[in-house]
Design a protein around this motif. Structure first.
Motif, PDB file in Angstrom:
ATOM      1  N   ALA A 269       1.737  -0.568   3.246  1.00 61.18           N
ATOM      2  CA  ALA A 269       1.514  -0.430   1.800  1.00 61.18           C
ATOM      3  C   ALA A 269       0.698  -1.598   1.255  1.00 61.18           C
ATOM      4  O   ALA A 269      -0.168  -1.413   0.390  1.00 61.18           O
ATOM      5  N   ARG A 270       0.958  -2.801   1.774  1.00 58.75           N
ATOM      6  CA  ARG A 270       0.182  -3.981   1.334  1.00 58.75           C
ATOM      7  C   ARG A 270      -1.304  -3.784   1.652  1.00 58.75           C
ATOM      8  O   ARG A 270      -2.186  -4.110   0.853  1.00 58.75           O
ATOM      9  N   TYR A 271      -1.560  -3.274   2.845  1.00 54.85           N
ATOM     10  CA  TYR A 271      -2.942  -3.040   3.279  1.00 54.85           C
ATOM     11  C   TYR A 271      -3.603  -2.013   2.362  1.00 54.85           C
ATOM     12  O   TYR A 271      -4.713  -2.227   1.849  1.00 54.85           O
ATOM     13  N   VAL A 272      -2.917  -0.891   2.142  1.00 56.11           N
ATOM     14  CA  VAL A 272      -3.514   0.178   1.325  1.00 56.11           C
ATOM     15  C   VAL A 272      -3.718  -0.322  -0.116  1.00 56.11           C
ATOM     16  O   VAL A 272      -4.703   0.013  -0.772  1.00 56.11           O
ATOM     17  N   ASP A 273      -2.807  -1.153  -0.575  1.00 47.44           N
ATOM     18  CA  ASP A 273      -2.963  -1.697  -1.930  1.00 47.44           C
ATOM     19  C   ASP A 273      -4.232  -2.559  -2.024  1.00 47.44           C
ATOM     20  O   ASP A 273      -4.964  -2.486  -3.010  1.00 47.44           O
ATOM     21  N   ALA A 274      -4.469  -3.357  -0.988  1.00 47.97           N
ATOM     22  CA  ALA A 274      -5.660  -4.229  -1.012  1.00 47.97           C
ATOM     23  C   ALA A 274      -6.932  -3.381  -1.034  1.00 47.97           C
ATOM     24  O   ALA A 274      -7.898  -3.697  -1.752  1.00 47.97           O
ATOM     25  N   VAL A 275      -6.955  -2.302  -0.268  1.00 49.92           N
ATOM     26  CA  VAL A 275      -8.132  -1.423  -0.263  1.00 49.92           C
ATOM     27  C   VAL A 275      -8.294  -0.779  -1.653  1.00 49.92           C
ATOM     28  O   VAL A 275      -9.402  -0.694  -2.202  1.00 49.92           O
ATOM     29  N   THR A 276      -7.175  -0.372  -2.228  1.00 49.70           N
ATOM     30  CA  THR A 276      -7.200   0.241  -3.564  1.00 49.70           C
ATOM     31  C   THR A 276      -7.786  -0.716  -4.604  1.00 49.70           C
ATOM     32  O   THR A 276      -8.628  -0.333  -5.431  1.00 49.70           O
ATOM     33  N   VAL A 277      -7.334  -1.968  -4.553  1.00 44.62           N
ATOM     34  CA  VAL A 277      -7.819  -2.972  -5.521  1.00 44.62           C
ATOM     35  C   VAL A 277      -9.337  -3.087  -5.428  1.00 44.62           C
ATOM     36  O   VAL A 277     -10.044  -3.071  -6.442  1.00 44.62           O
ATOM     37  N   ALA A 278      -9.846  -3.147  -4.196  1.00 43.92           N
ATOM     38  CA  ALA A 278     -11.304  -3.286  -4.017  1.00 43.92           C
ATOM     39  C   ALA A 278     -12.032  -2.094  -4.631  1.00 43.92           C
ATOM     40  O   ALA A 278     -13.047  -2.249  -5.320  1.00 43.92           O
ATOM     41  N   GLY A 279     -11.498  -0.898  -4.431  1.00 43.59           N
ATOM     42  CA  GLY A 279     -12.143   0.305  -4.970  1.00 43.59           C
ATOM     43  C   GLY A 279     -12.083   0.340  -6.475  1.00 43.59           C
ATOM     44  O   GLY A 279     -13.064   0.679  -7.154  1.00 43.59           O
ATOM     45  N   LYS A 280     -10.944  -0.033  -7.005  1.00 43.73           N
ATOM     46  CA  LYS A 280     -10.785   0.026  -8.471  1.00 43.73           C
ATOM     47  C   LYS A 280     -11.650  -1.012  -9.180  1.00 43.73           C
ATOM     48  O   LYS A 280     -12.060  -0.801 -10.328  1.00 43.73           O
ATOM     49  N   GLU A 281     -11.884  -2.136  -8.497  1.00 37.96           N
ATOM     50  CA  GLU A 281     -12.773  -3.137  -9.115  1.00 37.96           C
ATOM     51  C   GLU A 281     -14.158  -2.535  -9.341  1.00 37.96           C
ATOM     52  O   GLU A 281     -14.852  -2.870 -10.300  1.00 37.96           O
ATOM     53  N   ALA A 282     -14.558  -1.628  -8.463  1.00 35.27           N
ATOM     54  CA  ALA A 282     -15.882  -1.012  -8.592  1.00 35.27           C
ATOM     55  C   ALA A 282     -15.881   0.144  -9.593  1.00 35.27           C
ATOM     56  O   ALA A 282     -16.794   0.280 -10.398  1.00 35.27           O
ATOM     57  N   TRP A 283     -14.848   0.995  -9.532  1.00 32.38           N
ATOM     58  CA  TRP A 283     -14.812   2.182 -10.418  1.00 32.38           C
ATOM     59  C   TRP A 283     -13.352   2.621 -10.504  1.00 32.38           C
ATOM     60  O   TRP A 283     -12.823   3.219  -9.551  1.00 32.38           O
ATOM     61  N   PRO A 284     -12.700   2.325 -11.623  1.00 32.80           N
ATOM     62  CA  PRO A 284     -11.235   2.479 -11.663  1.00 32.80           C
ATOM     63  C   PRO A 284     -10.765   3.913 -11.915  1.00 32.80           C
ATOM     64  O   PRO A 284     -10.106   4.191 -12.907  1.00 32.80           O
ATOM     65  N   LEU A 285     -11.096   4.828 -11.009  1.00 32.95           N
ATOM     66  CA  LEU A 285     -10.540   6.184 -11.100  1.00 32.95           C
ATOM     67  C   LEU A 285      -9.072   6.139 -10.677  1.00 32.95           C
ATOM     68  O   LEU A 285      -8.658   5.216  -9.966  1.00 32.95           O
ATOM     69  N   PRO A 286      -8.274   7.137 -11.068  1.00 30.83           N
ATOM     70  CA  PRO A 286      -6.905   7.193 -10.537  1.00 30.83           C
ATOM     71  C   PRO A 286      -6.940   7.321  -9.005  1.00 30.83           C
ATOM     72  O   PRO A 286      -7.782   8.042  -8.476  1.00 30.83           O
ATOM     73  N   MET A 287      -6.031   6.596  -8.350  1.00 30.64           N
ATOM     74  CA  MET A 287      -6.007   6.603  -6.874  1.00 30.64           C
ATOM     75  C   MET A 287      -4.589   6.813  -6.375  1.00 30.64           C
ATOM     76  O   MET A 287      -3.631   6.355  -7.000  1.00 30.64           O
ATOM     77  N   TYR A 288      -4.476   7.488  -5.234  1.00 33.31           N
ATOM     78  CA  TYR A 288      -3.143   7.780  -4.695  1.00 33.31           C
ATOM     79  C   TYR A 288      -3.170   7.702  -3.174  1.00 33.31           C
ATOM     80  O   TYR A 288      -4.235   7.710  -2.554  1.00 33.31           O
ATOM     81  N   ALA A 289      -1.948   7.661  -2.605  1.00 32.12           N
ATOM     82  CA  ALA A 289      -1.809   7.732  -1.146  1.00 32.12           C
ATOM     83  C   ALA A 289      -0.977   8.960  -0.812  1.00 32.12           C
ATOM     84  O   ALA A 289       0.013   9.242  -1.493  1.00 32.12           O
ATOM     85  N   ASN A 290      -1.389   9.681   0.237  1.00 34.61           N
ATOM     86  CA  ASN A 290      -0.661  10.903   0.623  1.00 34.61           C
ATOM     87  C   ASN A 290       0.240  10.645   1.829  1.00 34.61           C
ATOM     88  O   ASN A 290      -0.021   9.754   2.635  1.00 34.61           O
ATOM     89  N   ALA A 291       1.300  11.454   1.927  1.00 33.54           N
ATOM     90  CA  ALA A 291       2.314  11.206   2.956  1.00 33.54           C
ATOM     91  C   ALA A 291       2.447  12.368   3.931  1.00 33.54           C
ATOM     92  O   ALA A 291       2.534  13.521   3.521  1.00 33.54           O
ATOM     93  N   TRP A 292       2.475  12.041   5.211  1.00 35.68           N
ATOM     94  CA  TRP A 292       2.981  12.946   6.254  1.00 35.68           C
ATOM     95  C   TRP A 292       4.487  12.780   6.172  1.00 35.68           C
ATOM     96  O   TRP A 292       5.012  11.683   6.400  1.00 35.68           O
TER      97      TRP A 292
END
Ligand code: DGJ
Length: 535
Positions: A269-292
């Protein structure tokens, strides 16, 4: 004079710019009022009636175009389309945005919105979509080690280099997306990674990871559990409770038999959060993670991707990945209502990015939107190839045909107690099996008219209470009778009955029904009826 003219022109052009900006619709965003979530698109609530293309479809322009054609024809309003890291960054630092451009152009051509799926460091608990230069360099981008000491095809989230590389590529994609779609909002949301977690191991058994596992649980996490103890997901509450609700200690001391998955979940989750932060800094669309999702029957984490945002880990992800807007279940299990209940929370909207394409599942679209307040519903693999549509495709098209015109009405009425969905179960056919109370004075008695066949079709639909004496009955494969619940037992008297549809939220009558046709009868192909009662 010249200076004055130049000044006036400048002022006029500035005013024109301001006018355009003010008129521009805001970017897609999530809204939560009193725990009721909505997705706002161009300022209005929007429900996603979606379809996800197969994993490799974006890489083939013709296939993607065919997939979008199929989707648009089925009545869907949104395509879920993957963008793979390996094709976006074929050589380190060199980006190719062709896939993104193609997806956006195709969606616009077919009047669809888009959800982009970032197949970055994770795809189904592994790293198959990482670029070759990442896969080859195991020293810089190390793998997770399983309990036997073998390497898994999964990148370790503990590697700073991997996280930085994934985040940089994701940021580049979002930057490009803002450039090409910042004003149009074809892309509504972005999924960060795909079914993250470790497939094949409950935790990383490398010496460094084992040392972390034997160390203390971060106090940030135990404080979060303490503050949210009344609202934790059932499996996590059980594991933590059985360990005495400890607020400090090693992973095993705090989480007992869920320790390995919890430790993994924190790192993933920490890793995915860091990737999310980078993406949102560029264009803050809503973002989610999906689960198996996790499976029961005594199976252990690692059979499903350990530490992914499954039901065991929802709270842990809420703490470790606060920049994600929500967590979303991929539903390939028949316990549909339980899964929806686990994910529909005041801190998490229900959003179903994937359900099985099988013919058993389309009926759940009524349950999802009208019963569980889902913001999205989307079968996986809509772009089947073949000359004839499969029974599943036929069923999806029928259900979407009924639901598409109703979406604005449903969006307005979620959480209002005026929507009553139903779906046929095994053994429910040809006899009265379902009675739904529509208010204090009225009930609907549903009789399914199609044979339940998990491989072909099932009856399903919904009733909407528009007013005390006015109802919408929509769906397929059933007859309904409205019964008065007060006074002598009797059917409600029908004042008028119309077959019709909604166009941009306004009812359009297509056909007045009377005489022999004065019946709430919904054929297997689907229909929408509006009935007024004399009361
Ligand atoms: C779930 C994954 O998220 C999808 O990308 C796809 O692999 C399906 N499983 C296949 O069933």
């Amino acid at each position: 004079m010249n200076i004055i003219w130049t000044g006036l022109l400048l002022l006029a052009s500035l005013l024109a710019c301001t006018a355009v900006t003010a008129a521009e619709a805001p970017p897609p965003a999530l809204d939560c009022q009193n725990g009721h979530w909505s997705l706002r698109v161009d300022g209005k609530p929007f429900l996603i009636l979606g379809g996800q293309v197969h994993n490799s479809t974006t890489a083939d322009a013709e296939r993607l175009d065919r997939a979008c054609t199929t989707l648009a024809r089925s009545g869907a309003n949104t395509a879920f389309v993957p963008i793979s890291w390996e094709l976006l960054e074929p050589a380190a630092g060199q980006y190719d945005f062709a896939l993104v451009d193609r997806a956006v152009q195709d969606a616009r051509k077919h009047h669809l919105r888009l959800v982009l799926l970032w197949f970055g460091g994770w795809k189904n608990g592994a790293m198959h979509y990482a670029p070759e230069w990442v896969k080859r360099d195991k020293t810089t981008y190390p793998r997770v080690i399983d309990a036997r000491g073998g390497e898994l095809p999964t990148l370790s989230p503990l590697s700073e280099a991997t996280r930085r590389a994934d985040a940089a590529a994701f940021r580049a994609m979002m930057t490009h997306l803002r450039e090409i779609d910042g004003a149009d909002h074809t892309v509504l949301l972005v999924q960060v990674e795909n079914e993250a977690g470790y497939l094949g191991a409950d935790r990383d058994y490398s010496p460094a990871a084992t040392q972390r596992f034997e160390g203390p649980v971060p106090s940030e996490l135990t404080a979060y559990l303490d503050a949210h103890r009344a609202a934790l997901s059932a499996p996590l509450a059980r594991a933590w409770g059985e360990s005495g609700n400890r607020l400090s200690g090693t992973w095993t001391e705090v989480f007992g038999d869920m320790a390995a998955e919890a430790c993994t979940g924190w790192d993933v989750a920490r890793y995915v959060d860091a990737v999310t932060v980078a993406g949102k800094e560029a264009w803050p669309l809503p973002m989610y993670a999906n689960a198996w999702l996790a499976v029961g029957n005594g199976e252990r984490a690692g059979v499903w991707p350990s530490g992914g945002p499954n039901e065991n880990m929802i709270d842990l992800w809420k703490c470790a990945a606060p920049h994600l807007d929500f967590l979303a279940p991929d539903i390939y299990q028949s316990r549909f209502a339980d899964i929806c209940a686990a994910y529909a929370r005041p801190d998490n909207p229900l959003f179903i990015p994937e359900v099985s394409f099988d013919p058993y599942y389309p009926a759940f679209a009524f349950t999802a939107f009208a019963g569980c307040n889902s913001l999205a519903f989307s079968p996986f693999g809509i772009d089947e190839e073949g000359d004839e549509p499969s029974p599943a495709a036929v069923q999806w098209t029928r259900v979407y045909g009924v639901l598409r015109p109703l979406l604005p009405l449903i969006a307005e009425r979620q959480h209002s107690g005026t929507l009553f969905p139903f779906a046929q179960n095994l053994f429910e056919e040809g006899e009265t099996t379902l009675s739904i109370q529509l208010g204090e004075q009225l009930a609907a008695v549903i009789t399914y008219t199609v044979k339940f066949d998990a491989l072909k079709q099932r009856g399903a639909g919904m009733i909407v209470r528009l007013a005390r004496d006015e109802y919408l009955v929509a769906g397929m494969g059933f007859n309904a009778v409205l019964r008065e619940l007060q006074g002598p037992p009797r059917d409600a008297e029908i004042l008028s009955l119309d077959e019709g549809t909604y166009d941009e939220g306004a009812w359009k009558t297509q056909h007045r029904l009377n005489g022999d046709e004065l019946q709430l009868s919904l054929p297997e192909t689907g229909r929408i009826l509006r009935v007024k009662l004399l009361r």
